[in-house]
Enzyme design. Sequence first.
Site, PDB file in Angstrom:
ATOM      1  N   ARG A  71      54.403  56.900  57.439  1.00 59.24           N
ATOM      2  CA  ARG A  71      55.714  56.287  57.263  1.00 59.24           C
ATOM      3  C   ARG A  71      56.643  56.705  58.404  1.00 59.24           C
ATOM      4  O   ARG A  71      56.542  57.808  58.924  1.00 59.24           O
ATOM      5  CB  ARG A  71      56.324  56.745  55.936  1.00 59.24           C
ATOM      6  CG  ARG A  71      55.658  56.162  54.725  1.00 59.24           C
ATOM      7  CD  ARG A  71      56.344  56.576  53.447  1.00 59.24           C
ATOM      8  NE  ARG A  71      56.110  57.952  53.089  1.00 59.24           N
ATOM      9  CZ  ARG A  71      56.936  58.950  53.294  1.00 59.24           C
ATOM     10  NH1 ARG A  71      58.115  58.749  53.857  1.00 59.24           N
ATOM     11  NH2 ARG A  71      56.628  60.182  52.943  1.00 59.24           N
ATOM     12  N   TYR A 212      50.657  50.112  58.727  1.00 58.81           N
ATOM     13  CA  TYR A 212      50.108  51.255  57.992  1.00 58.81           C
ATOM     14  C   TYR A 212      50.838  51.572  56.690  1.00 58.81           C
ATOM     15  O   TYR A 212      52.070  51.581  56.637  1.00 58.81           O
ATOM     16  CB  TYR A 212      50.167  52.513  58.881  1.00 58.81           C
ATOM     17  CG  TYR A 212      49.230  53.596  58.412  1.00 58.81           C
ATOM     18  CD1 TYR A 212      47.877  53.514  58.707  1.00 58.81           C
ATOM     19  CD2 TYR A 212      49.677  54.670  57.659  1.00 58.81           C
ATOM     20  CE1 TYR A 212      46.995  54.494  58.276  1.00 58.81           C
ATOM     21  CE2 TYR A 212      48.800  55.657  57.226  1.00 58.81           C
ATOM     22  CZ  TYR A 212      47.460  55.564  57.536  1.00 58.81           C
ATOM     23  OH  TYR A 212      46.588  56.538  57.114  1.00 58.81           O
ATOM     24  N   LYS A 221      56.194  51.883  48.426  1.00 57.99           N
ATOM     25  CA  LYS A 221      57.446  52.637  48.591  1.00 57.99           C
ATOM     26  C   LYS A 221      58.651  51.696  48.679  1.00 57.99           C
ATOM     27  O   LYS A 221      59.721  52.012  48.164  1.00 57.99           O
ATOM     28  CB  LYS A 221      57.362  53.500  49.842  1.00 57.99           C
ATOM     29  CG  LYS A 221      56.181  54.456  49.863  1.00 57.99           C
ATOM     30  CD  LYS A 221      56.227  55.436  48.734  1.00 57.99           C
ATOM     31  CE  LYS A 221      55.142  56.480  48.869  1.00 57.99           C
ATOM     32  NZ  LYS A 221      55.166  57.440  47.757  1.00 57.99           N
ATOM     33  N   HIS A 241      59.440  58.776  41.931  1.00 58.82           N
ATOM     34  CA  HIS A 241      58.261  59.154  42.721  1.00 58.82           C
ATOM     35  C   HIS A 241      57.457  60.170  41.907  1.00 58.82           C
ATOM     36  O   HIS A 241      57.425  61.356  42.220  1.00 58.82           O
ATOM     37  CB  HIS A 241      58.771  59.762  44.033  1.00 58.82           C
ATOM     38  CG  HIS A 241      57.714  59.991  45.063  1.00 58.82           C
ATOM     39  ND1 HIS A 241      57.870  60.893  46.083  1.00 58.82           N
ATOM     40  CD2 HIS A 241      56.498  59.431  45.252  1.00 58.82           C
ATOM     41  CE1 HIS A 241      56.796  60.873  46.862  1.00 58.82           C
ATOM     42  NE2 HIS A 241      55.947  60.005  46.378  1.00 58.82           N
ATOM     43  N   SER A 263      55.473  64.358  49.300  1.00 58.21           N
ATOM     44  CA  SER A 263      54.134  64.124  49.830  1.00 58.21           C
ATOM     45  C   SER A 263      53.479  65.463  50.169  1.00 58.21           C
ATOM     46  O   SER A 263      54.168  66.407  50.549  1.00 58.21           O
ATOM     47  CB  SER A 263      54.210  63.303  51.112  1.00 58.21           C
ATOM     48  OG  SER A 263      55.106  62.257  50.934  1.00 58.21           O
ATOM     49  N   CYS A 265      51.937  67.703  48.282  1.00 58.54           N
ATOM     50  CA  CYS A 265      52.077  68.834  47.360  1.00 58.54           C
ATOM     51  C   CYS A 265      51.036  68.763  46.254  1.00 58.54           C
ATOM     52  O   CYS A 265      51.197  69.381  45.198  1.00 58.54           O
ATOM     53  CB  CYS A 265      53.467  68.864  46.756  1.00 58.54           C
ATOM     54  SG  CYS A 265      54.729  69.354  47.931  1.00 58.54           S
ATOM     55  N   ASP A 288      51.491  58.299  41.708  1.00 60.78           N
ATOM     56  CA  ASP A 288      52.571  58.275  42.706  1.00 60.78           C
ATOM     57  C   ASP A 288      53.920  57.780  42.180  1.00 60.78           C
ATOM     58  O   ASP A 288      54.943  58.308  42.588  1.00 60.78           O
ATOM     59  CB  ASP A 288      52.142  57.410  43.898  1.00 60.78           C
ATOM     60  CG  ASP A 288      52.971  57.674  45.152  1.00 60.78           C
ATOM     61  OD1 ASP A 288      53.328  58.839  45.383  1.00 60.78           O
ATOM     62  OD2 ASP A 288      53.262  56.727  45.899  1.00 60.78           O
ATOM     63  N   ARG A 378      43.852  58.241  54.933  1.00 55.57           N
ATOM     64  CA  ARG A 378      44.017  57.821  53.533  1.00 55.57           C
ATOM     65  C   ARG A 378      42.783  57.140  52.975  1.00 55.57           C
ATOM     66  O   ARG A 378      41.995  56.552  53.721  1.00 55.57           O
ATOM     67  CB  ARG A 378      45.166  56.806  53.448  1.00 55.57           C
ATOM     68  CG  ARG A 378      46.529  57.361  53.818  1.00 55.57           C
ATOM     69  CD  ARG A 378      47.131  58.119  52.684  1.00 55.57           C
ATOM     70  NE  ARG A 378      48.424  58.707  53.025  1.00 55.57           N
ATOM     71  CZ  ARG A 378      49.381  58.918  52.142  1.00 55.57           C
ATOM     72  NH1 ARG A 378      49.219  58.605  50.878  1.00 55.57           N
ATOM     73  NH2 ARG A 378      50.516  59.486  52.508  1.00 55.57           N
TER      74      ARG A 378
HETATM   75  C1  OXD Z   1      53.984  59.536  50.181  1.00 51.80           C
HETATM   76  C2  OXD Z   1      52.873  58.678  49.771  1.00 51.80           C
HETATM   77  O1  OXD Z   1      54.200  59.737  51.377  1.00 51.80           O
HETATM   78  O2  OXD Z   1      52.600  58.602  48.570  1.00 51.80           O
HETATM   79  O3  OXD Z   1      54.667  60.046  49.302  1.00 51.80           O
HETATM   80  O4  OXD Z   1      52.283  58.041  50.629  1.00 51.80           O
HETATM   81 MN    MN Z   2      54.161  59.307  47.346  1.00 51.56          MN
END
Ligand code: OXD
Ligand code: MN
Length: 595
Positions: A71, A212, A221, A241, A263, A265, A288, A378
């Site tokens: 991102r 991406y 998102k 989230h 992200s 964690c 997510d 990913r």
């Molecule tokens: C993030 C994802 O960055 O889920 O939180 O991709």
């Molecule tokens: Mn996420």
Amino acid sequence: MSPSKNSKLNAWVEEVRAMVQPDKVEWCDGTTAEYDRMMQVMVEAGLATKLNPAKRPNSYHFRSDPSDVARVEDRTYISTTNKRDAGPTNNWASPKELKETMRGLYNGCMKGRTMYVIPFSMGPIGSDIAKIGVQVTDSPYVVANMHIMTRVGTKVLDTLGAGEFIPCLHSVGKPLQPGQKDNGVWPCAPIEKKYIAHFPEENLIWSYGSGYGGNALLGKKCLALRIASAMGKKEGWMAEHMLILRLTNPEGRKFHIAAAFPSACGKTNLAMLQPPLKGWKAECLGDDIAWMKIKADGRLYAINPEAGFFGVAPGTSYKSNPMAMDSIRENAIFTNCVMTDDGDVWWEDMDKPCDHGIDWKGRDWKPGKEVGAHGNARFTAPAKQCPVICSDWENPEGVPIDIFVFGGRRTRVMPLVHQATSWDHGVFMGATAASEPTAAALDVSSALRRDPMAMLPFCGYNVGDYWQHWFEMGDRLGNKAPAIFYVNWFRKSDAGKFLWPGYGDNARVLKWMCQRVEGKVGARETPLGFMPNPEDLDLTGLTIAKADLEEVLRVDAAAFKGEFADLDGWMAKIGEFVPERMKKQVAEYKKRFGG
Ligand code: OXD
Ligand code: MN
């Protein structure tokens, strides 16, 4: 020919077509044949490699451009008439100016390409919490990923009828000259031409220049968090989230937990955890995003708006997350991993080492100084392939949430778990959550960052208004509100060793939370909130040094006081938008620490 009778939709698709000038337009039907055709197109363009079917049936690997691997928060905008509505944590641009700039880029940007129109539902089709979006894109990679991550197809159009949809415009920003082909080069625009734009006043998304992940799969998102959070504020619901999981205790009582982490964690790991505790069962509903609404019984019900997992590959293994490994055995898409000599994928910290392969940049690779897979490589896999997917994961009613968990990655200071003493205190805990950096965003600094409710990059409006919305949801929920906890699985000793084993053993902490909800287990009151005494945690079968356990449950008052300045800095950043109730929480927090 449009298969839709929705005149607004048809007019929008025509307006976009005239602007982007594709060679042709295709409406997606969501079928397997369509998915296979997308893959065929991309294999022929040299962008995808089919993996060895004996190793990983019906799966493909992609390598993106090194400028297009995550991102891009610096290029992400919340575009509202008044700057204050985007708030102090978002990039703002006026809709008029941003649209003008982007129209310039969109003009003719799909020349030489096919424009795909993807009708998709976020959430089970027809659920009263679900929403319909329509994404226009010139990327077959996006079409295939959307097939997995959302519910795509004709049924969505039927359900939409003449109703409202969220238009999502996307282009990779790389028109082709006559006769030109991608020829193995991932199409995208240079970083300064990438824009991920949200217009919450019109529920509209415009994304340009990136192919991406969250920049391009606009249901995730952009729609399910940024636009949906702004809709939730207006309409009185929540888009968070958060993973969703169900824990069932030996007596058969079900607890639903929604947990927000930034992200990297271990969110997907927690979503799929398998408890080592006798009689306890865990099932995954989502990894997510959670959309939550108060229903007639006054409780908060959650659905997972997604249909798949877009998980971080490096670090995923049979040790860290066996359920994820089983979810990606087939029918999966991999991006920016190592391709092994036997036609499979590999990444750092997978169970077995890899001696040789092709790295994410397409170079011959051996283990050494450089990693083989990108840190934000990913996998995309259908949620239904998860062996512990909950039978209610597609229940249109959702599941009632008992527990909210916030957290972050902190090697120091923050203990294993604490519980809020009130809803407002819990909102404060979420609002001040902090984490160490992630590879999921290209452009965040390496300093510790405050990440309120793990929504810093995803809140589609002013974060001060967002906190106020949380307070007000609490008022409406009253004594039916979920209990709120804060966890840190990542605390290390001075010698740099993790103090808590993490992974499946985190279920021990979740068990304590469930028992707190039932009023069956003890706690001690600390300036942070309620915390378990060592004997309140079920440690059956776990070997942990007494000193480590004490340390991971210790509140180091001096260290917390040492962070007051950072807390004040964070509140100052939100400034005039900090709600009065939050100011009160900050003052009480400091007072509890005697400062
Ligand atoms: C993030 C994802 O960055 O889920 O939180 O991709
Ligand atoms: Mn996420």
